[in-house]
Scaffold this motif. Structure first.
Motif, short mmCIF file in Angstrom:
data_model
loop_
_atom_site.label_atom_id
_atom_site.label_comp_id
_atom_site.label_asym_id
_atom_site.label_seq_id
_atom_site.Cartn_x
_atom_site.Cartn_y
_atom_site.Cartn_z
N UNK A 1 0.82 -1.20 0.00
CA UNK A 1 0.00 0.00 0.00
C UNK A 1 0.86 1.25 0.00
N UNK A 2 0.20 2.38 0.07
CA UNK A 2 0.85 3.68 0.05
C UNK A 2 0.21 4.56 1.11
N UNK A 3 1.04 5.25 1.85
CA UNK A 3 0.56 6.11 2.92
C UNK A 3 1.11 7.52 2.68
N UNK A 4 0.21 8.48 2.62
CA UNK A 4 0.63 9.87 2.46
C UNK A 4 0.59 10.58 3.80
N UNK A 5 1.74 11.03 4.26
CA UNK A 5 1.83 11.74 5.53
C UNK A 5 2.12 13.21 5.27
N UNK A 6 1.77 14.03 6.23
CA UNK A 6 2.13 15.45 6.18
C UNK A 6 3.12 15.68 7.31
N UNK A 7 4.31 16.09 6.94
CA UNK A 7 5.40 16.28 7.89
C UNK A 7 5.94 17.70 7.72
N UNK A 8 5.74 18.52 8.73
CA UNK A 8 6.21 19.91 8.71
C UNK A 8 5.76 20.65 7.46
N UNK A 9 4.48 20.46 7.07
CA UNK A 9 3.92 21.18 5.94
C UNK A 9 4.30 20.65 4.58
#
Length: 89
Positions: A61-69
């Motif tokens: 699978x694929x996971x999209x994270x938001x890290x420091x904008x």
């Protein structure tokens, strides 16, 4: 060395060589730019893979994270030799 302050790490962490998350391109889903790093890979197993090793894995699978904008994509994968544990064909 594999260090994790809450016990054994149940995954290997690395990146896909020769990939890059463009900091000048805004992703349509996150509405944020890339983090200017290679695409990260989390290989889900308790079997350590050596530093710098290149191993075949199966995409889970694929996971999209938001890290420091910034958008920071994580590819979730399973080591092919142990992927039967995930019942993947």
């Amino acid at each position: 060395p594999r260090e994790f302050k809450y016990g054994d790490i149940p995954f290997n962490y690395g990146c896909l060589p020769q990939t890059w998350e463009d900091p000048n391109a805004v992703h349509k889903d996150t509405k944020l730019p890339g983090d200017n790093d290679p695409v990260d890979v989390c290989e889900l197993s308790e079997t350590p893979i050596g530093v710098g090793a290149v191993e075949p894995v199966k995409l889970l699978g694929l996971l999209g994270l938001i890290d420091e904008g910034e958008t920071d994509w994580k590819i979730l994968s399973g080591f092919i030799e142990t992927s039967t544990r995930f019942k993947i064909t």
